[in-house]
Design a protein around this motif. Structure first.
Motif, PDB file in Angstrom:
ATOM      1  N   LEU A  13     -12.340  -9.405  90.481  1.00 57.56           N
ATOM      2  CA  LEU A  13     -11.674 -10.468  89.728  1.00 57.56           C
ATOM      3  C   LEU A  13     -10.460  -9.933  88.973  1.00 57.56           C
ATOM      4  O   LEU A  13      -9.426 -10.592  88.890  1.00 57.56           O
ATOM      5  CB  LEU A  13     -12.647 -11.155  88.780  1.00 57.56           C
ATOM      6  N   ASN A  14     -10.580  -8.722  88.437  1.00 58.11           N
ATOM      7  CA  ASN A  14      -9.439  -8.121  87.762  1.00 58.11           C
ATOM      8  C   ASN A  14      -8.306  -7.841  88.738  1.00 58.11           C
ATOM      9  O   ASN A  14      -7.130  -7.957  88.376  1.00 58.11           O
ATOM     10  CB  ASN A  14      -9.857  -6.840  87.039  1.00 58.11           C
ATOM     11  N   LEU A  15      -8.633  -7.494  89.970  1.00 59.93           N
ATOM     12  CA  LEU A  15      -7.604  -7.293  90.992  1.00 59.93           C
ATOM     13  C   LEU A  15      -6.780  -8.557  91.182  1.00 59.93           C
ATOM     14  O   LEU A  15      -5.554  -8.524  91.118  1.00 59.93           O
ATOM     15  CB  LEU A  15      -8.241  -6.874  92.320  1.00 59.93           C
ATOM     16  N   ALA A  16      -7.450  -9.674  91.414  1.00 56.72           N
ATOM     17  CA  ALA A  16      -6.734 -10.938  91.627  1.00 56.72           C
ATOM     18  C   ALA A  16      -5.917 -11.320  90.395  1.00 56.72           C
ATOM     19  O   ALA A  16      -4.750 -11.715  90.507  1.00 56.72           O
ATOM     20  CB  ALA A  16      -7.722 -12.043  91.981  1.00 56.72           C
ATOM     21  N   ASN A  17      -6.511 -11.205  89.216  1.00 60.22           N
ATOM     22  CA  ASN A  17      -5.792 -11.549  87.986  1.00 60.22           C
ATOM     23  C   ASN A  17      -4.593 -10.639  87.759  1.00 60.22           C
ATOM     24  O   ASN A  17      -3.522 -11.095  87.347  1.00 60.22           O
ATOM     25  CB  ASN A  17      -6.735 -11.478  86.777  1.00 60.22           C
ATOM     26  N   SER A  18      -4.743  -9.355  88.038  1.00 64.21           N
ATOM     27  CA  SER A  18      -3.656  -8.400  87.820  1.00 64.21           C
ATOM     28  C   SER A  18      -2.498  -8.642  88.786  1.00 64.21           C
ATOM     29  O   SER A  18      -1.331  -8.585  88.379  1.00 64.21           O
ATOM     30  CB  SER A  18      -4.169  -6.966  87.970  1.00 64.21           C
ATOM     31  N   ILE A  19      -2.803  -8.897  90.043  1.00 59.11           N
ATOM     32  CA  ILE A  19      -1.730  -9.192  91.002  1.00 59.11           C
ATOM     33  C   ILE A  19      -0.991 -10.450  90.578  1.00 59.11           C
ATOM     34  O   ILE A  19       0.236 -10.508  90.609  1.00 59.11           O
ATOM     35  CB  ILE A  19      -2.281  -9.305  92.439  1.00 59.11           C
ATOM     36  N   GLU A  20      -1.743 -11.458  90.162  1.00 58.74           N
ATOM     37  CA  GLU A  20      -1.117 -12.715  89.737  1.00 58.74           C
ATOM     38  C   GLU A  20      -0.212 -12.523  88.522  1.00 58.74           C
ATOM     39  O   GLU A  20       0.876 -13.083  88.459  1.00 58.74           O
ATOM     40  CB  GLU A  20      -2.199 -13.753  89.423  1.00 58.74           C
ATOM     41  N   HIS A  21      -0.644 -11.715  87.560  1.00 59.07           N
ATOM     42  CA  HIS A  21       0.099 -11.573  86.305  1.00 59.07           C
ATOM     43  C   HIS A  21       1.189 -10.504  86.338  1.00 59.07           C
ATOM     44  O   HIS A  21       2.172 -10.620  85.609  1.00 59.07           O
ATOM     45  CB  HIS A  21      -0.864 -11.284  85.153  1.00 59.07           C
ATOM     46  N   PHE A  22       1.022  -9.470  87.148  1.00 62.04           N
ATOM     47  CA  PHE A  22       1.949  -8.343  87.095  1.00 62.04           C
ATOM     48  C   PHE A  22       2.853  -8.197  88.314  1.00 62.04           C
ATOM     49  O   PHE A  22       3.764  -7.374  88.304  1.00 62.04           O
ATOM     50  CB  PHE A  22       1.184  -7.025  86.896  1.00 62.04           C
ATOM     51  N   CYS A  23       2.602  -8.980  89.351  1.00 54.35           N
ATOM     52  CA  CYS A  23       3.369  -8.842  90.592  1.00 54.35           C
ATOM     53  C   CYS A  23       3.943 -10.195  91.003  1.00 54.35           C
ATOM     54  O   CYS A  23       3.405 -11.237  90.658  1.00 54.35           O
ATOM     55  CB  CYS A  23       2.478  -8.320  91.719  1.00 54.35           C
ATOM     56  N   ASN A  24       4.989 -10.145  91.778  1.00 53.75           N
ATOM     57  CA  ASN A  24       5.569 -11.367  92.323  1.00 53.75           C
ATOM     58  C   ASN A  24       5.158 -11.572  93.774  1.00 53.75           C
ATOM     59  O   ASN A  24       5.740 -12.380  94.473  1.00 53.75           O
ATOM     60  CB  ASN A  24       7.103 -11.319  92.230  1.00 53.75           C
TER      61      ASN A  24
END
Length: 105
Positions: free
Chosen positions: A41-52
């Protein structure tokens, strides 16, 4: 048993699929399931928040599937880190988690 499939293309991870339950302990006390859930879940959240980068995610109880549509340096590092964490869990709790690599063409 938790089953993890890490997808790779040309030696670089492009996604992962996680399914099942560890069965290490009763529901609510299963540290293996909890650890895997936090990482994914942190993977999905991190990609969403920190990557385009574009990605596809499907998540329900006992199932998580994420595919990077674009793999930038940032999203690749996040995915690599998540898979490393899952592999570490797999080394410690091999009776409860199975990890496989699948090369995608």
């Amino acid at each position: 048993m938790i089953n993890v499939v890490a997808f790779a293309e040309n030696g670089k991870y492009t996604g992962l699929k996680v399914s099942g339950h560890a069965g290490f302990e009763e529901e609510g006390k299963d540290i293996v399931c909890a650890a895997v859930s936090v990482l994914t879940l942190n993977l999905a959240n991190s990609i969403e928040h920190f990557c385009n980068d574009e990605f596809i995610v499907d998540c329900s109880e006992g199932f998580f599937h994420l595919t990077l549509q674009d793999r930038s340096e940032k999203s690749g590092l996040l995915l690599d880190s998540c898979i490393l964490g899952l592999m570490d869990i797999g080394e410690e709790y091999s009776d409860f988690i199975n990890i496989n690599l699948q090369e995608v063409k």
